[in-house]
Design a protein around this motif. Structure first.
Motif, short mmCIF file in Angstrom:
data_model
loop_
_atom_site.label_atom_id
_atom_site.label_comp_id
_atom_site.label_asym_id
_atom_site.label_seq_id
_atom_site.Cartn_x
_atom_site.Cartn_y
_atom_site.Cartn_z
N ALA A 266 0.83 -1.20 0.00
CA ALA A 266 0.00 0.00 0.00
C ALA A 266 0.86 1.26 0.00
CB ALA A 266 -0.93 0.00 1.22
N LEU A 267 1.96 1.23 0.78
CA LEU A 267 2.85 2.39 0.84
C LEU A 267 3.47 2.66 -0.53
CD1 LEU A 267 3.96 4.41 2.97
CD2 LEU A 267 5.96 2.90 3.17
N LYS A 268 3.92 1.59 -1.22
CA LYS A 268 4.52 1.75 -2.54
C LYS A 268 3.48 2.21 -3.56
CE LYS A 268 7.25 -1.54 -3.96
NZ LYS A 268 7.74 -2.91 -4.23
N THR A 269 2.26 1.68 -3.47
CA THR A 269 1.21 2.06 -4.41
C THR A 269 0.80 3.51 -4.21
OG1 THR A 269 0.38 -0.22 -4.45
CG2 THR A 269 -1.11 1.52 -5.21
N ALA A 270 0.65 3.90 -2.95
CA ALA A 270 0.28 5.29 -2.66
C ALA A 270 1.35 6.24 -3.17
CB ALA A 270 0.08 5.47 -1.15
N GLN A 271 2.63 5.86 -3.02
CA GLN A 271 3.72 6.71 -3.50
C GLN A 271 3.65 6.87 -5.01
OE1 GLN A 271 5.65 8.61 -2.09
NE2 GLN A 271 7.67 8.75 -3.05
N GLU A 272 3.35 5.80 -5.73
CA GLU A 272 3.26 5.86 -7.19
C GLU A 272 2.09 6.75 -7.63
OE1 GLU A 272 2.94 2.90 -11.10
OE2 GLU A 272 3.38 2.08 -9.10
N LEU A 273 0.97 6.63 -6.93
CA LEU A 273 -0.19 7.47 -7.26
C LEU A 273 0.10 8.95 -7.02
CD1 LEU A 273 -3.03 5.26 -5.72
CD2 LEU A 273 -2.69 5.74 -8.16
N ARG B 137 2.91 10.42 -7.24
CA ARG B 137 3.92 10.93 -8.17
C ARG B 137 3.37 11.10 -9.58
NH1 ARG B 137 9.15 7.22 -7.41
NH2 ARG B 137 9.98 8.72 -8.92
N ARG B 138 2.13 10.72 -9.79
CA ARG B 138 1.53 10.86 -11.11
C ARG B 138 1.29 12.33 -11.42
NH1 ARG B 138 -0.95 5.99 -13.08
NH2 ARG B 138 -2.48 7.20 -14.25
N GLU B 139 1.03 12.62 -12.68
CA GLU B 139 0.72 13.98 -13.10
C GLU B 139 -0.61 13.97 -13.84
OE1 GLU B 139 0.88 17.78 -13.05
OE2 GLU B 139 2.60 16.67 -12.26
N PRO B 140 -1.69 14.54 -13.28
CA PRO B 140 -1.68 15.24 -12.00
C PRO B 140 -1.66 14.25 -10.82
CG PRO B 140 -3.90 15.21 -12.89
CD PRO B 140 -3.02 14.61 -13.94
N SER B 141 -1.23 14.76 -9.68
CA SER B 141 -1.08 13.90 -8.52
C SER B 141 -2.43 13.35 -8.04
CB SER B 141 -0.42 14.66 -7.36
OG SER B 141 0.88 15.03 -7.69
N ILE B 142 -2.40 12.13 -7.55
CA ILE B 142 -3.57 11.51 -6.93
C ILE B 142 -3.36 11.57 -5.42
CG2 ILE B 142 -4.95 9.43 -6.72
CD1 ILE B 142 -4.99 10.70 -9.52
N TRP B 143 -4.35 12.08 -4.71
CA TRP B 143 -4.25 12.13 -3.24
C TRP B 143 -4.59 10.74 -2.71
CZ3 TRP B 143 -7.15 16.10 0.39
CH2 TRP B 143 -6.76 15.86 1.73
N ALA B 144 -3.56 10.00 -2.32
CA ALA B 144 -3.71 8.63 -1.82
C ALA B 144 -3.27 8.56 -0.37
CB ALA B 144 -2.89 7.67 -2.67
N GLU B 145 -4.02 7.82 0.43
CA GLU B 145 -3.70 7.64 1.86
C GLU B 145 -3.64 6.15 2.17
OE1 GLU B 145 -2.95 9.75 4.19
OE2 GLU B 145 -3.64 11.71 3.49
N CYS B 146 -2.75 5.78 3.09
CA CYS B 146 -2.72 4.41 3.60
C CYS B 146 -2.34 4.47 5.07
CB CYS B 146 -1.74 3.54 2.81
SG CYS B 146 -0.03 4.13 2.86
N SER C 159 -2.14 -5.03 -10.45
CA SER C 159 -0.95 -4.74 -11.25
C SER C 159 -1.19 -3.55 -12.20
CB SER C 159 -0.55 -5.97 -12.08
OG SER C 159 -1.56 -6.29 -13.03
N ASN C 160 -2.44 -3.11 -12.30
CA ASN C 160 -2.80 -1.99 -13.18
C ASN C 160 -3.06 -0.76 -12.34
OD1 ASN C 160 -3.71 -0.22 -15.11
ND2 ASN C 160 -5.60 -1.36 -15.57
N ILE C 161 -2.09 0.13 -12.21
CA ILE C 161 -2.21 1.29 -11.32
C ILE C 161 -3.35 2.21 -11.73
CG2 ILE C 161 -0.58 2.77 -12.57
CD1 ILE C 161 -0.79 2.40 -8.75
N ASP C 162 -3.67 2.23 -13.03
CA ASP C 162 -4.75 3.11 -13.49
C ASP C 162 -6.11 2.71 -12.93
OD1 ASP C 162 -3.06 4.68 -15.02
OD2 ASP C 162 -3.27 3.40 -16.80
N SER C 163 -6.29 1.45 -12.59
CA SER C 163 -7.58 0.99 -12.08
C SER C 163 -7.85 1.45 -10.65
CB SER C 163 -7.66 -0.53 -12.15
OG SER C 163 -6.73 -1.14 -11.27
#
Length: 427
Positions: free
Chosen positions: A351-358, A360-369, A420-424
């Motif tokens: 979850a920590l790695k996934t939230a970090q990837e979200l 860092r996207r452009e535009p950023s996704i506000w992700a919490e874990c 495995s699909n970060i866009d989903s």
């Protein structure tokens, strides 16, 4: 537990809900200014005291009563900036910006400091958005400045009928000399009824009498001479050009011959943006000035530069917030896009790695874990409390299968997604 101290009187803690509003105003103002050709400039929070004495004027209330002035360790007198224009003018001269193509258009957002009696909408530390134009000595320059401010208000959702644009012309130095003489002659008849400050203003700078906040002194303003009656033909023609330009842009305005502004560097055009709460008073003498400006052709020369025309305005961010709270539409408070709840250490790292990837996207996704170590039940309560748009729970089973259930927190709709699909992850 006892708090050891509170915020100094006249200052304001801007909490997250407040800073969101300020950021909306600031980004709107800067982005709109860019469309008009303005570039942002930033100046120090303090300057040599002499800068403000020469520009603002040593007979003004700001210089005489309101500046935060102190000596540094080498005995040099420094002052926290009470306004932004003088600082921008000094920076433009010192850094040779007038050697660039003119007109030079600069804008800024800055904190200012004045030792005033705190009241609603007035603080001792406050922030401003300002816009300055150098090298344009035409009515159209002043019209474009007013149009810029008008456009900012429009984009912030402030209805045009919620405020008035009030304009005046205080003429050139020669016009003002004649007017000052007329004012002095008029107020001499009430000398024994004026407050102590106005006694001094009468001798040193009679125009400051019109700025007095004492209600008793205000009684004499209604019959005082009017500056427009003392404008020379050139100044009158300039003011006619300003009115014609505003008419051409269909920008409503009102001529208010009592506006003189509180700073000595103004010449010719002056204007104010005034909000009046009709639910509180129908008396037009009551209103919140949330922005003001005008022309100051002598400022650059006074500060040691070449004789350069100048014009500009400043908007009070805190006062604009008050106006928009009453009349405009602010965006809803920001809320997380997704909360990833976890069961177990493997899932927590995923979850920590996934939230970090979200993020860092452009535009950023506000992700919490979860970074506290809560139970999954407590995590879901937290996701609901912070208003996350989507949530999911990930444990060993989800990681082994490579799928998880994404839940829309508003509709309660569930959807299986591929881990495995970060866009989903963003619905």
């Amino acid at each position: 537990m006892t708090l050891i101290t509170k915020a100094p009187r006249g200052t304001l803690d801007k909490l997250p809900s407040d800073t969101l509003k300020c950021r909306v105003i600031e980004e709107n103002a800067l982005n709109t200014a860019v469309a008009y050709g303005y570039r942002e400039i930033r100046t120090p929070v303090f300057e040599h005291t002499e800068l403000f004495k020469r520009s603002v004027g040593d007979t003004t209330d700001i210089v005489q009563k309101e500046m935060y002035t102190f000596d540094d360790k080498k005995g040099r007198s420094l002052t926290l900036k009470p306004e932004g224009t003088a600082c921008v003018a000094r920076a433009a001269i010192e850094n040779g910006l007038f050697n660039e193509a003119l007109p030079l258009k600069l804008c800024y957002i800055t904190n200012c400091y004045r030792y005033e009696a705190p009241q609603s909408g007035r603080y001792r530390e406050f922030s401003q958005f300002g816009a300055e134009v150098y090298g344009a000595d035409t009515p159209l320059c002043d019209v474009e400045l007013i149009a810029l401010a008008h456009n900012i208000f429009e984009k912030l959702g402030i209805p045009a009928n919620a405020y008035t644009i009030e304009i005046n012309s205080i003429g050139c130095p020669e016009c003002r000399r004649l007017y000052q003489d007329a004012l002095k002659k008029y107020y001499e008849g009430f000398k024994d009824k004026l407050c102590g400050d106005c006694h001094e203003r009468l001798e040193r700078n009679p125009m400051r009498l019109l700025d007095c906040k004492n209600p008793h002194c205000g009684e004499f303003k209604s019959n005082a001479p009017v500056i427009l009656d003392y404008n020379c033909s050139s100044c009158a023609e300039f003011f006619t050009g300003v009115k014609a330009g505003l008419d051409a842009l269909s920008i409503p305005y009102k001529v208010n011959a009592r506006i003189v502004r509180g700073l000595d560097y103004y010449t010719n055009t002056v204007f104010e943006f005034i909000y009046r709460d009709s639910s509180k008073s129908t008396d037009e003498s009551f209103g919140l000035v949330f922005g003001a400006g005008g022309r100051y052709n002598g400022l650059i020369k006074e500060l040691g530069g070449s004789d350069t025309a100048a014009s500009g305005f400043a908007l009070g961010i805190e006062r604009l917030t008050t106006v928009i709270d009453k009349t405009g539409v602010f965006p809803l408070p920001q809320k997380p896009d997704i909360y990833i709840a976890t069961i177990g250490e493997r899932a927590a790292i995923f979850a920590l790695k996934t939230a970090q990837e979200l993020r860092r996207r452009e535009p950023s996704i506000w992700a919490e874990c979860d970074i506290v170590g809560r139970s999954v039940k407590a995590q879901m309560r937290f996701a609901d409390k912070i208003g996350a748009r989507f949530s999911m729970v990930i444990g060993d089973n989800e990681l082994d299968n490579g799928t998880a259930v994404l839940k829309n927190m508003a509709t309660k709709e569930n959807k299986e997604i591929d881990l495995s699909n970060i866009d989903s992850f963003i619905g």
